[in-house]
Design a protein around this motif. Structure first.
Motif, PDB file in Angstrom:
ATOM      1  N   GLN A 188      11.534  54.185   6.820  1.00 19.07           N
ATOM      2  CA  GLN A 188      11.632  52.724   6.813  1.00 19.07           C
ATOM      3  C   GLN A 188      12.603  52.246   7.900  1.00 19.07           C
ATOM      4  OE1 GLN A 188      11.681  54.713   4.215  1.00 19.07           O
ATOM      5  NE2 GLN A 188      10.452  53.898   2.535  1.00 19.07           N
ATOM      6  N   VAL A 240       5.473  45.637  12.501  1.00 20.24           N
ATOM      7  CA  VAL A 240       5.052  44.897  11.296  1.00 20.24           C
ATOM      8  C   VAL A 240       3.784  45.515  10.715  1.00 20.24           C
ATOM      9  CG1 VAL A 240       4.181  42.681  10.458  1.00 20.24           C
ATOM     10  CG2 VAL A 240       6.156  42.741  11.996  1.00 20.24           C
ATOM     11  N   LEU A 241       2.834  45.846  11.574  1.00 17.29           N
ATOM     12  CA  LEU A 241       1.596  46.472  11.106  1.00 17.29           C
ATOM     13  C   LEU A 241       1.860  47.825  10.441  1.00 17.29           C
ATOM     14  CD1 LEU A 241      -0.828  45.643  14.052  1.00 17.29           C
ATOM     15  CD2 LEU A 241      -0.891  44.698  11.732  1.00 17.29           C
ATOM     16  N   ALA A 270       4.488  48.602   8.890  1.00 11.11           N
ATOM     17  CA  ALA A 270       5.233  48.396   7.649  1.00 11.11           C
ATOM     18  C   ALA A 270       4.328  47.985   6.493  1.00 11.11           C
ATOM     19  CB  ALA A 270       6.315  47.334   7.852  1.00 11.11           C
ATOM     20  N   VAL A 271       3.148  47.444   6.801  1.00 10.88           N
ATOM     21  CA  VAL A 271       2.275  46.945   5.733  1.00 10.88           C
ATOM     22  C   VAL A 271       1.227  47.981   5.332  1.00 10.88           C
ATOM     23  CG1 VAL A 271       2.609  44.564   6.386  1.00 10.88           C
ATOM     24  CG2 VAL A 271       0.714  45.835   7.377  1.00 10.88           C
TER      25      VAL A 271
END
Length: 200
Positions: A101, A196-197, A199-200
């Motif tokens: 993370q 961001v991509l 992370a999802v």
């Protein structure tokens, strides 16, 4: 900017295109060659290293140009040293939660800083690069128990990491030379979007 220099920028950027989404996929680690190609095997490492190189050059104005000469060396060097420190900490058995993370956050943050054209003092630039690198080093170190030749593996990924940092710095210098700060901003948007991509 003439067509020759545009081609240089596009060629350099394209040659460094990521080979897969994330570098930490639990693949087998062996020795020098695997260490050499590891930073190229995932966009998380590749994008952060290029972004750090770009950030090291992302200063404007006469006063900032003097600082850029120092940050161009100090920021990438800090990244390398912190990554080695993270690797050694992981080898020593330090278990840090949420390393993956942290890597994703480093990608988003590096992209955001580029996109917003944030200006750093030398100390702040070194600190930011070091925090980013620590997570990447911890991830590298966690994979080393799988290495048949750990020292060779470390040497390999340090060589490629250095090359990526230099490439990012060079891209930043080219963009700065031709007053193309927009390139760095767009690169930052792309890096942050990838994070961001991821992370999802």
């Amino acid at each position: 900017m003439n067509k020759r220099n545009q081609l240089r920028l596009l060629t350099l950027g394209g040659a460094l295109a990521p080979l897969s989404a994330m570098a930490h996929t639990g693949h087998e680690v062996a020795g020098f060659f695997q260490g050499l190609v590891h930073p190229l095997s995932g966009a998380d490492h590749l994008l952060v290293m290029l972004a750090v190189g770009l950030l090291a050059v992302g200063q404007t104005g006469e006063k900032a140009r003097d600082m850029t000469r120092r940050t161009r060396i100090a920021v990438p060097a800090a990244f390398l040293l912190a990554m080695v420190a993270g690797t050694l900490l992981a080898i020593a058995g330090l278990a840090v939660p949420f390393v993956e993370q942290g890597i994703v956050v480093s990608v988003i943050a590096a992209g955001g800083l580029l996109a917003l054209a944030v200006r750093f003092s030398l100390v702040a630039g070194v600190a930011v690069a070091s925090v980013f690198a620590l997570f990447h080093g911890l991830a590298h170190g966690a994979e080393l128990p799988l290495a048949a030749q750990p020292v060779a593996y470390i040497a390999g990924f340090l060589i490629t990491t250095s090359a990526l940092l230099v490439a990012g710095t060079r891209l930043g210098q080219l963009a700065d030379s031709y007053s193309m700060g927009l390139i760095s901003r767009l690169a930052g948007v792309a890096v942050a979007a990838f994070g961001v991509l991821a992370a999802v």
